[in-house]
Design an enzyme around this catalytic site. Structure first.
Site, PDB file in Angstrom:
ATOM      1  CB  SER A  40       2.420   6.031   6.032  1.00  0.00           C
ATOM      2  OG  SER A  40       2.036   4.977   5.178  1.00  0.00           O
ATOM      3  CG  ASN A  88      -0.736  -0.291   2.472  1.00  0.00           C
ATOM      4  OD1 ASN A  88      -0.188  -1.334   2.802  1.00  0.00           O
ATOM      5  ND2 ASN A  88      -1.017   0.651   3.337  1.00  0.00           N
ATOM      6  CG  ASP A  89      -0.250   4.224   2.723  1.00  0.00           C
ATOM      7  OD1 ASP A  89      -1.140   3.537   2.206  1.00  0.00           O
ATOM      8  OD2 ASP A  89      -0.421   4.884   3.760  1.00  0.00           O
ATOM      9  N   PRO A  90       2.990   4.548  -0.617  1.00  0.00           N
ATOM     10  CG  PRO A  90       2.963   6.393  -2.083  1.00  0.00           C
ATOM     11  CD  PRO A  90       2.073   5.342  -1.463  1.00  0.00           C
TER      12      PRO A  90
END
Ligand SMILES: *[C@@H]1O[C@H](CO)[C@@H](O)[C@H](O)[C@H]1NC(C)=O
Ligand SMILES: *[C@@H]1O[C@H](CO)[C@@H](O)[C@H](O)[C@H]1NC(C)=O
Ligand SMILES: *[C@@H]1O[C@H](CO)[C@@H](O)[C@H](O)[C@H]1NC(C)=O
Ligand SMILES: *[C@@H]1O[C@H](CO)[C@@H](O)[C@H](O)[C@H]1NC(C)=O
Ligand SMILES: *[C@@H]1O[C@H](CO)[C@@H](O)[C@H](O)[C@H]1NC(C)=O
Length: 575
Positions: free
Chosen positions: A119, A58-60
């Protein structure tokens, strides 16, 4: 961190379990979390979008350029194709296109992140020293903010990261909801202080808390958040950056001067979409004020009107540009993901800058992507009557870069704009006015990932309407006919395009990549990424067409389409 939904689903299932009966779902879900993919299904894997060889992403996180190398970290489940066991995976590149995979960089190992490494962002400190801020989940399940630094600054790949024992840097104080306090931004330096934002909520108000520090160690919460908005719910992955009032050059996050504006973006957990505003950073008050042309809330502007979430920008000093990364999730089922052995991709990195109108940003795939262009076909001066579609032959239509300019002799045949549409999502207009509903000026555009006889296709098209005082342009990327498969999410994604039609032309660039269609309308004014899973239009059986279904004849002024090669995509690094 975009994980809340999964946690929510998890506790929901737990509740169901306690009530008896749905034990199956819960068990199945946890099994998937730790189910190593034995076989990776290649059919819908992407050719040139960022993906690890298998499992969930998922998230960068923490994108940065350091000593000639681009780093991309991302949320990753090393053990399965659904969310869980999250670590910061780490890849490096010299061109943003060819990637090599390193060992995980950050993973739960200390009390302050033992229940999760979520994140965060990278900041380059003076003396060329990178530091990462990230959200850790502590033994009490609180969200706290930690830092990590490279173990050896001489290692060109910054392979190992150390989490010093003076963590955490930021604890949620009594006024902050410790279950909704995450995703620190890249820090910026002005007037003797570093500043960072942390996403949160208070009841239904979305909040970007501002923290300041003189030394990057001791952080103090500012009296006021940098920005907040009622009824928007949790703000995930805030991003805040300066943009130049002229030209396409990007600015370092710490630049605060005359002749710039600021962009503020959040990912809304409630809608699973993002929105941004363009505004002014009032340094005296240390607050951000959106311009009166920018709407706060989910009726606002979006970087992308399709599958695109948890995005993050960084400044690339080597080419003086700001680059945007965003996560595109799957539109198939969790069971499909388990069977595929993978889930999630990153969108193509996009250069981002302020439109000359000062009201929105423009985006364009980084120029390095063009190094993957192979054989090309061209089409020009091609008329398209109502109901016509013409094949673009001679390229690998499942994996292509297409850039086309359409023109039309007049705007007279534009359909009437229903005033009711001003208050609904563009997606709902596309749902009513898809490619199969014939019109006046449009629908015209591309039929991507199409089977030969059009049993399957994803149309990406414009429709032009006449409102009371102006023309209104809609860009759709409609997944409803994209697949004969079942159990898929097939939305008619759409966005408005704020463009002048004085030249009677509209351009469209689509990056087509097996299960992705990533489209840039009107030179990057409106962008839509769709995930689609054709069953017939795969590999060599995919076709590409231009089409028109409006009564006004449309001309393909110029079309260039390239077969796209595969870059090096996350092979383990050769040392
Ligand atoms: C740091 O990295 C450099 C370059 O890879 C290497 O030569 C050096 O031995 C490393 N130092 C330590 C302490 O590992
Ligand atoms: C705190 O955040 C969590 C997660 O978003 C939410 O479930 C809870 O209701 C919040 N508590 C308060 C008091 O707002
Ligand atoms: C919006 O702000 C500009 C100045 O930035 C001002 O000239 C204009 O009148 C404002 N418009 C409205 C509707 O408030
Ligand atoms: C991902 O996919 C589903 C469809 O399965 C969608 O409804 C969801 O909101 C998507 N987006 C995010 C950011 O999770
Ligand atoms: C164009 O409109 C006709 C009539 O509704 C429809 O059958 C056809 O599928 C449409 N073409 C496309 C590409 O949607």
């Amino acid at each position: 961190m975009a994980a809340l939904k999964f946690l929510a689903a998890f506790s929901f299932l737990l509740v169901l379990c306690n009530n008896g009966g749905v034990l199956g779902s819960h068990k199945v879900y946890t099994q998937y979390q730790n189910l190593q993919a034995v076989k990776v299904n290649q059919v819908h894997r992407t050719g040139f979008h960022f993906q690890p060889p298998k499992h969930w992403i998922n998230d960068p996180n923490g994108p940065m350029y350091y000593n000639g190398i681009y780093h991309l970290f991302y949320q990753y489940n090393p053990k399965g194709a659904v969310w869980g066991n999250i670590v910061w995976a780490h890849s490096v590149s010299k061109d943003l296109i060819n990637w090599e995979a390193l060992d995980r960089a950050i993973y739960p190992s200390k009390w302050f992140d033992i229940n999760g490494c979520w994140s965060g962002s990278a900041t380059i400190l003076p003396g060329n020293k990178p530091v990462i801020l990230y959200t850790g989940i502590d033994p009490k399940q609180r969200q706290i903010q930690n830092y990590a630094v490279p173990k050896n600054l001489s290692d060109p790949y910054l392979r190992e990261w150390v989490k010093p024992d003076d963590n955490p840097l930021v604890d949620p104080d009594k006024s902050v909801n410790a279950s909704a306090f995450r995703d620190p931004t890249t820090a910026w330096w002005v007037d003797g202080h570093w500043r960072t934002l942390i996403g949160s909520r208070r009841k239904h108000r979305g909040i970007a808390y501002l923290y300041r520090s003189k030394d990057f160690k001791r952080w103090v919460k500012a009296k006021h958040p940098l920005h907040s908005a009622a009824k928007t719910g949790m703000w995930e992955c805030p991003d805040f950056f300066p943009v130049s009032l002229s030209g396409q050059n990007g600015l370092d996050t710490s630049v605060v001067e005359e002749n710039i504006k600021h962009v503020f973006k959040v990912s809304l957990d409630r809608t699973r979409y993002e929105y941004y505003t363009v505004g002014t950073y009032d340094l005296k008050k240390d607050r951000y004020i959106p311009d009166n042309t920018s709407v706060d809330g989910w009726a606002g502007l979006r970087f992308d009107y399709g599958n695109f979430y948890a995005s993050k920008t960084f400044f690339d000093p080597s080419k003086n540009r700001r680059i945007l990364w965003g996560w595109a999730n799957e539109s198939d089922s969790v069971k499909d993901d388990k069977e595929k052995g993978w889930a999630g991709i990153q969108a193509i990195p996009r250069k981002i800058w302020l439109d000359a109108n000062g009201k929105q940003v423009l985006q364009w795939p980084v120029e390095e992507l063009e190094t993957l262009r192979g054989p090309k076909v061209q089409l020009g001066n091609q008329k398209l009557q109502k109901g016509e579609h013409i094949e673009v032959k001679g390229i690998t239509a499942a994996q292509a870069d297409v850039d086309v300019t359409f023109s039309f002799p007049s705007l007279d045949k534009a359909e009437r704009f229903d005033p009711k549409w001003a208050n609904i999502d563009a997606l709902d207009v596309c749902a009513q006015k898809g490619s199969k509903v014939q019109g006046g000026l449009g629908p015209f555009g591309l039929l991507t990932l199409a089977s030969e006889k059009l049993e399957e296709f994803t149309p990406v098209f414009f429709r032009i309407f006449k409102a009371q005082t102006k023309h209104v342009v809609l860009l759709c990327s409609d997944a409803r006919s994209s697949s004969l498969g079942s159990g898929l999410y097939k939305p008619p994604f759409a966005g408005w395009v704020d463009v002048h039609l004085t030249k009677k032309k509209l351009s469209l660039r689509s990056l087509i990549d097996n299960s992705v269609v990533e489209s840039f309308g009107a030179e990057g004014k409106t962008v839509i990424l769709s995930r689609v899973y054709p069953t017939l239009a795969v590999f060599g059986k995919a076709h590409l067409f231009v089409f028109n279904n409006g009564s006004e004849t449309i001309k393909v002024e110029n079309l260039n389409a390239w077969s796209m090669k595969k870059p090096l995509m996350n092979a383990p690094i050769r040392i």
